[in-house]
Design an enzyme around this catalytic site. Structure first.
Site: not given
Ligand code: GLU
Ligand code: ZN
Length: 495
Positions: A257-261
């Protein structure tokens, strides 16, 4: 039997311009590109833009820009002649090939391998519910397949493919033997009408017409493969070799998700990542070279990559690894190359400096840069001493008089050096002559802070050699002043 000439390697990247270029697409691109380069083959770019509502020009542009930034050049397509595009290949676009799909749709209809379906959405939904109630896995019941279809004459809704209920088997380069049960599929919708083909159908036509030899794509397409193989059979096409790449997962093995990438690959460019580092990182998502060496440039990757060694299980995305690789790739650049990459931002931030001076800064900071964006904040103190708190000068639990003595010793030591010979080496020698094994930190820490105003910075001798003797002495005096001015305050705090 003579196996005949080997089929030339032709692979493709087939992104849909319905969203940003993300990491998964970039990996598919890279693995295809490496495979093509290894086999003297061709790498084709095909934009799957048949979904008119969701496809957008801005995404198309982003995909092209991202691939170019990464250096993943494609080999075919009409040569563009517009300004700025001279000599470049334009990608293929499915939206420009509607006539081709129409021809094959008509052929399937004529041969009764496809038919018009008249069932409305509501009817299909009702059937679906009935099947679920009966404990069956829902699929289209083939109602309109029959020639005496009572619904014929109504408004046709879609075109369906006569999907045979056989077992479908293929050997995937990554996953080995894969078997699907065709009886679970039901007659697939392949087009809304003659001029509106759907994904699975258009892909089959294009892979054939573009003579694609190997389909290397994400595992999310695995369930499409049996459908595509059945259509290839119906049209007498040769089935390409498939390789399905593992899913990319977050550290906790959940969906990325956006939290990682970053959602868009180009955001990494904005954040100061090098394209070479990203390519290197992406290459390691599901594949690993033999041996321990993980830092690779594209030609090393081309040499080592082996699609058959790609893992089946999900590939974990590790942002720290990306940053580490980026720092390694930065280190491998020459100072001149780094200067080129850093110049636009220096200009933009109105930082005016001689090239020679910036090159010196690059020399000392290069090994400490994680991204290109670190350069300005990590070198600002060379231009101007930041305002810092006196307590930063304190090494361990030194008292103020001790700090003062230490700074004075350093000052005396550098004062002795001739301004013309004020090099890192001579400064180092001068400092070494006043430290012993127990007082290194005592001397070096406050001096380093005095010269940089920062908790972390390069070696004081390096800094001194860049800012020069006069500025070095000035900064040590400023530190001494700070110590004197905050003396009382300091004792209050530390008592
Ligand atoms: N257009 C598909 C996508 O964007 C890829 C199709 C394929 O590789 O077969 O996911
Ligand atoms: Zn129907």
């Amino acid at each position: 039997m003579n196996p005949g000439p080997k089929k030339p390697v032709r692979v493709r990247l087939a992104p849909s311009p319905t969203g940003s270029l993300h990491i998964g697409t970039a990996r598919t691109a890279l693995f295809n590109w490496l495979f093509a380069r290894q086999n003297n083959g061709k790498f084709i770019l095909r934009l799957e833009d048949t979904d008119k509502e969701r496809s957008e020009k801005k995404f198309e542009k982003e995909i092209l820009e991202g691939l170019k930034w990464l250096g993943l050049d494609w080999d075919e397509g009409p040569i563009l002649n517009q300004e700025g595009y001279l000599g470049e290949f334009s990608p293929y676009r499915q939206s420009e090939r509607i006539e081709v799909y129409k021809k094959y749709l008509q052929k399937l209809l004529d041969e009764k391998k496809a038919y018009y379906c008249y069932c409305t959405k509501d009817e299909l939904e009702a059937e679906r519910q009935d099947m679920i109630v009966e404990g069956l896995s829902p699929k289209y019941n083939g109602h309109c397949r029959h020639p005496d279809n009572p619904k014929a004459g109504r408004e046709p809704q879609v075109i369906r493919f006569v999907t045979s209920e056989t077992k479908i088997e293929f050997t995937d380069l990554v996953r080995g033997k894969v078997v699907f049960d065709g009886s679970l599929l039901g007659d697939q919708v392949i087009a809304k009408n003659l001029i509106t083909p759907l994904y699975n159908f258009a892909v089959v036509i294009d892979d054939e017409e573009m003579r694609v030899s190997h389909v290397i794509r994400g595992e999310d397409h695995l369930s499409n493969t049996p459908k595509q193989i059945l259509m290839q059979k119906a049209l007498d096409f040769e089935t390409p070799v498939y390789a399905h790449l593992p899913l990319i997962l977050a550290a906790d093995r959940s969906k990325l998700s956006k939290r990682y990438a970053e959602t868009s690959l180009l955001d990494y460019r904005e954040k100061g990542y090098l394209p070479g580092a990203l390519l290197n990182f992406i290459a390691l998502l599901g594949w690993h070279p033999k041996g321990d060496e993980e830092v690779m440039n594209p030609s090393q990757m081309t040499e080592k990559f082996d699609v058959k060694k790609v893992q089946k299980s999900g590939a974990v995305f590790n942002p720290e690894k990306l940053t580490w690789l980026n720092s390694q790739h930065i280190k491998n650049l020459s100072s001149q190359e780094l200067f080129k990459l850093l110049s636009p931002e220096l200009k933009e931030k109105n930082i005016i400096a001689e090239k020679e001076f910036v090159l010196k800064l690059i020399e000392v900071e290069k090994s400490r840069l994680k991204t290109l964006k670190d350069f300005i904040p990590q070198t600002d103190f060379f231009f101007e001493l930041p305002n810092y708190e006196a307590k930063l000068l304190r090494w361990k639990d030194e008292t103020l008089p001790e700090i003062e003595t230490s700074l004075l010793k350093s000052l005396r030591a550098v004062e002795k050096i001739n301004a013309k010979e004020f090099t890192a080496k001579s400064i180092k020698e001068a400092l070494e002559s006043i430290v012993d094994s127990t007082s290194r930190g005592q001397i070096y820490w406050p001096l380093r802070v005095a010269l940089s105003g920062k908790k972390a910075s390069p070696d004081p001798a390096e800094i001194g050699s860049i800012i020069g003797k006069e500025e070095t002495e000035k900064r040590i005096k400023i530190a001494l002043e700070k110590v004197t001015n905050t003396r009382e305050n300091y004792y209050d705090q530390s008592s």
